[in-house]
Enzyme design. Structure first.
Site, short mmCIF file in Angstrom:
data_model
loop_
_atom_site.label_atom_id
_atom_site.label_comp_id
_atom_site.label_asym_id
_atom_site.label_seq_id
_atom_site.Cartn_x
_atom_site.Cartn_y
_atom_site.Cartn_z
N ASP A 21 -0.97 14.10 -6.31
CA ASP A 21 -0.43 14.38 -4.58
C ASP A 21 -0.04 15.85 -4.12
O ASP A 21 -0.15 16.35 -5.05
CB ASP A 21 1.17 13.14 -4.63
CG ASP A 21 0.84 13.40 -3.50
OD1 ASP A 21 0.54 12.11 -3.14
OD2 ASP A 21 1.07 14.59 -2.01
N GLU A 81 3.74 -4.27 1.86
CA GLU A 81 4.62 -3.77 1.52
C GLU A 81 5.88 -4.19 1.40
O GLU A 81 6.25 -5.82 2.22
CB GLU A 81 5.53 -2.42 2.99
CG GLU A 81 4.34 -1.07 2.51
CD GLU A 81 4.83 -0.55 3.44
OE1 GLU A 81 5.52 -0.19 3.43
OE2 GLU A 81 3.62 0.53 3.82
N LYS A 112 -11.76 -5.67 5.55
CA LYS A 112 -10.31 -4.76 5.53
C LYS A 112 -9.74 -4.84 7.12
O LYS A 112 -8.52 -5.33 7.04
CB LYS A 112 -10.03 -3.23 4.65
CG LYS A 112 -8.63 -3.18 5.31
CD LYS A 112 -7.75 -3.75 4.60
CE LYS A 112 -6.36 -2.81 4.83
NZ LYS A 112 -5.02 -3.97 3.80
N ASN A 129 -6.62 -7.25 8.71
CA ASN A 129 -5.45 -6.89 9.25
C ASN A 129 -5.74 -7.51 11.62
O ASN A 129 -4.82 -7.93 11.91
CB ASN A 129 -5.51 -5.83 9.50
CG ASN A 129 -5.27 -5.45 8.11
OD1 ASN A 129 -4.24 -6.45 7.59
ND2 ASN A 129 -4.71 -3.74 8.15
N PHE A 149 2.51 -16.38 9.57
CA PHE A 149 1.56 -14.97 10.76
C PHE A 149 2.28 -16.09 11.59
O PHE A 149 1.67 -15.51 12.54
CB PHE A 149 1.32 -13.90 10.42
CG PHE A 149 0.79 -13.50 9.83
CD1 PHE A 149 1.06 -12.83 9.77
CD2 PHE A 149 0.94 -13.56 8.42
CE1 PHE A 149 0.72 -11.26 8.41
CE2 PHE A 149 0.67 -12.53 7.25
CZ PHE A 149 0.83 -11.25 7.93
N LEU A 150 2.94 -17.39 11.57
CA LEU A 150 3.30 -18.34 12.97
C LEU A 150 4.75 -17.41 13.66
O LEU A 150 5.38 -19.40 14.35
CB LEU A 150 2.87 -19.20 12.68
CG LEU A 150 1.48 -19.37 13.32
CD1 LEU A 150 0.88 -21.23 13.05
CD2 LEU A 150 0.73 -18.99 13.96
N CYS A 154 0.94 -0.03 9.14
CA CYS A 154 -1.73 -0.69 9.24
C CYS A 154 -1.68 -1.45 10.47
O CYS A 154 -2.67 -0.79 10.84
CB CYS A 154 -1.12 -1.68 7.80
SG CYS A 154 -1.31 -0.69 6.25
N LYS A 196 -1.83 1.15 13.11
CA LYS A 196 -3.02 1.71 13.48
C LYS A 196 -4.52 1.25 13.09
O LYS A 196 -5.33 1.71 13.95
CB LYS A 196 -2.45 2.80 12.20
CG LYS A 196 -3.57 2.52 11.25
CD LYS A 196 -2.64 3.41 10.11
CE LYS A 196 -3.28 3.55 7.97
NZ LYS A 196 -4.64 2.60 8.71
N ARG A 221 7.57 3.19 9.64
CA ARG A 221 6.56 3.70 10.19
C ARG A 221 6.07 2.56 10.63
O ARG A 221 5.80 1.94 11.18
CB ARG A 221 5.19 4.16 9.40
CG ARG A 221 5.67 5.50 8.84
CD ARG A 221 4.22 5.88 7.99
NE ARG A 221 4.71 5.23 6.38
CZ ARG A 221 3.62 4.98 5.51
NH1 ARG A 221 2.80 5.77 5.96
NH2 ARG A 221 3.40 4.21 4.89
P1 NAD Z 1 1.48 6.80 2.64
O1 NAD Z 1 1.28 7.69 3.36
O2 NAD Z 1 2.42 6.76 1.54
O3 NAD Z 1 0.84 8.04 0.74
C1 NAD Z 1 -0.56 8.47 0.73
C2 NAD Z 1 -0.15 9.85 0.12
O4 NAD Z 1 -1.38 10.98 0.27
C3 NAD Z 1 1.38 10.90 0.41
O5 NAD Z 1 2.12 10.78 -0.90
C4 NAD Z 1 0.16 12.37 0.56
O6 NAD Z 1 1.06 13.83 0.24
C5 NAD Z 1 -1.03 11.85 -0.05
N1 NAD Z 1 -2.56 13.22 0.13
C6 NAD Z 1 -2.74 13.33 1.46
N2 NAD Z 1 -3.43 14.42 1.11
C7 NAD Z 1 -3.41 14.62 0.32
C8 NAD Z 1 -4.81 15.23 -0.89
N3 NAD Z 1 -6.05 15.79 -0.23
N4 NAD Z 1 -4.74 14.95 -2.38
C9 NAD Z 1 -3.94 14.32 -3.05
N5 NAD Z 1 -2.73 13.31 -2.00
C10 NAD Z 1 -2.39 13.66 -0.38
O7 NAD Z 1 0.27 5.78 2.91
P2 NAD Z 1 -0.12 4.73 2.34
O8 NAD Z 1 0.88 3.42 2.73
O9 NAD Z 1 0.16 4.45 0.80
O10 NAD Z 1 -1.04 4.20 2.96
C11 NAD Z 1 -2.40 4.41 2.09
C12 NAD Z 1 -3.67 4.15 2.99
O11 NAD Z 1 -3.96 2.39 2.43
C13 NAD Z 1 -4.03 4.05 4.02
O12 NAD Z 1 -5.71 4.85 4.54
C14 NAD Z 1 -3.58 3.43 4.74
O13 NAD Z 1 -3.77 2.19 5.69
C15 NAD Z 1 -3.92 1.94 3.46
N6 NAD Z 1 -3.00 0.31 3.11
C16 NAD Z 1 -1.68 0.48 3.06
C17 NAD Z 1 -0.72 -0.15 2.94
C18 NAD Z 1 0.58 -0.16 2.85
O14 NAD Z 1 1.10 -1.24 3.25
N7 NAD Z 1 1.35 0.47 3.42
C19 NAD Z 1 -1.72 -1.58 2.53
C20 NAD Z 1 -3.15 -1.27 2.48
C21 NAD Z 1 -3.58 -0.35 2.26
#
Ligand code: NAD
Length: 434
Positions: free
Chosen positions: A30, A155, A204, A208, A249-250, A260, A263, A327
């Site tokens: 990260d 989550e 995906k 959603n 989801f009802l 998610c 957005k 969020r």
């Molecule tokens: P998040 O914001 O919690 O985590 C993203 C991480 O990426 C952060 O820690 C950030 O510092 C890091 N990051 C950004 N740029 C970087 C780089 N260049 N190199 C290394 N690290 C970098 O996001 P999230 O909730 O884990 O979601 C990630 C993706 O997964 C999104 O596209 C989201 O839509 C998708 N997603 C999320 C969920 C969920 O429930 N959160 C479920 C399914 C899919």
């Protein structure tokens, strides 16, 4: 397998730990040094049930390590997952800044053949774009096998979802990548669907969007039920028993939030518009969701036309139970309305720490629900944390100044609350108790 995961957020950390649990060696990368330092010292910096224990175990076993050193991490791994964020731009389109940065990083340090797997949710065509971004920033010409492997975890239930996914979608044109991913997931007994990268990207978003549609559909039905004097719970139960519909989801409530659905719905609407195939249903889904908290607030306002100086207790700040993720949480939309009205606000959430911005706005955080409701004129439930159903509601009522209970998640049984002496309002069953 030795796996590198770029982006140690909710998805990346969970995915990494699950791969480690399945016997792989994982490196988590990260750009956020604080997150990496926290994970390195064995502290999960966010709340997700079961994950802290898993982190401690795998740190001890050296099956997972964390780093900010992109060069070494990329050079040493031939399987690279991307799990960086894809937030919304003002236009509704997904912001691909982090995806592009990750691609350029891979390109810069790539020294041999790589398999690059996108788990982030990305718009249709991004996987192809990412391949170009890697190539443009790379001197190395060895092949990159691109794959879109969308993540479906929720989550609050992330560990179970990642260990036992409903399906594994592998979107790739590369036999090498498909073979590698099938090997990686060979011990997971979920259906595997191999598609094109674009289909995987679309699966995906469509999933959603459909779930968001179910939520807005039942919320609009709930508004109708309020007017018609029909309990939405009975309607939802009767609908859900049809296996073509299903009961998840009802549950009517304040609408969807989180990192998610809002957005992803926005992105799909914006992309579809751009492609020239507008999504009319989805536009309404978003509209219903946007107005659901205002609709609920009108119930509060019908009893409290002036909220200035009223003591308002709020239960729940996270966008859903069992997470500290706020969020796009509808709770904050509600909170803002009470702040605007100059109410005296006391909030409780089992996992969320209120930011200083809100404290400066005069909002008080309490860690005990019974203290939160002390002398309150009204109580509003914004998040259906299961522990709220276990409260001694007689005691809650006794502590309140006035027993006005507005249940934004229909989590309590209205009849029982009324027997205890509450004035109770949920969403979708109002006329019954007039
Ligand atoms: P998040 O914001 O919690 O985590 C993203 C991480 O990426 C952060 O820690 C950030 O510092 C890091 N990051 C950004 N740029 C970087 C780089 N260049 N190199 C290394 N690290 C970098 O996001 P999230 O909730 O884990 O979601 C990630 C993706 O997964 C999104 O596209 C989201 O839509 C998708 N997603 C999320 C969920 C969920 O429930 N959160 C479920 C399914 C899919």
């Amino acid at each position: 397998m030795d796996i590198l995961i770029i982006g140690m957020g909710y998805v990346g950390t969970t995915t990494g730990l699950v791969f480690a649990q399945q016997g792989h060696h994982v490196t988590g990368l990260d750009i956020d040094q604080q997150k990496i330092a926290s994970l390195q010292s064995g502290n999960l910096y966010f709340y997700e049930p079961g994950l802290q224990e898993m982190l401690s175990t795998h740190i001890k076993n050296h099956t997972i390590t964390f780093t900010c050193d992109a060069e070494a991490a990329i050079k040493n791994h031939d399987v690279i997952f991307i799990t960086v964020g894809t937030p919304s731009l003002n236009s509704g389109k997904a912001d691909l800044t982090y995806i592009k940065q990750a691609a350029e990083m891979i390109g810069r340090y790539k020294n041999e053949e790589k398999i690059v797997v996108i788990k982030s949710t990305v718009p249709i065509g991004t996987t192809d774009e990412l391949e170009e971004w890697i190539a443009l920033s790379s001197k190395d010409t060895s092949p990159v096998h691109m794959t879109m492997n969308p993540e479906f975890l929720r989550e609050g239930n992330a560990l179970k979802d990642a260990l036992y996914p409903s399906r594994i979608v592998i979107g790739s044109q590369s036999d090498t990548a498909i073979h590698k991913l099938k090997e990686l997931y060979k011990d997971v007994s979920s259906p595997v669907l191999v598609t094109s990268t674009k289909a995987a990207e679309m699966i995906k978003y469509a999933s959603n969007a459909f779930l968001a549609t179910k939520i807005s559909f039942i919320n609009e039905m709930a508004r109708l039920c309020d007017k018609a004097g029909v309990p939405i719970q009975d309607v939802a139960k009767g609908m859900g028993l049809d296996e073509r519909i299903g009961s998840p989801f009802l549950n009517s409530g304040l609408g969807y939030g989180g990192s998610c659905f809002p957005k992803d719905v926005k992105e799909l609407i914006a992309s579809a518009e751009e492609i020239g195939s507008p999504l009319h249903i989805l536009q309404r889904v978003e509209e219903v969701n946007q107005t659901q908290s205002t609709y609920f607030m009108s119930k509060v306002k019908s009893k409290f036309p002036r909220l200035k100086g009223k003591r308002v207790a709020i239960f729940g700040l996270s966008f859903k139970p069992n997470t500290d993720d706020t969020r796009e949480s509808v709770a904050f939309r509600m909170l803002e309305q009470f702040v605007q009205e100059e109410a005296k606000i006391f909030v409780h959430d089992p996992a969320v720490n209120l930011s200083t911005d809100w404290v400066k706005k005069g909002v008080t955080q309490c860690w005990d629900p019974y203290i939160t409701v002390k002398e309150a004129d009204l109580l509003v439930i914004c998040t259906e944390w299961p522990q709220y159903t276990q409260l001694d509601w007689k005691r809650v009522k006794g502590n309140m100044g006035n027993p006005y209970l507005f249940d934004g998640r229909n989590m309590l049984i209205g009849e029982e609350m009324k027997k205890l002496g509450f004035y109770y309002r949920g969403i979708g069953s109002d006329c019954i108790d007039h």
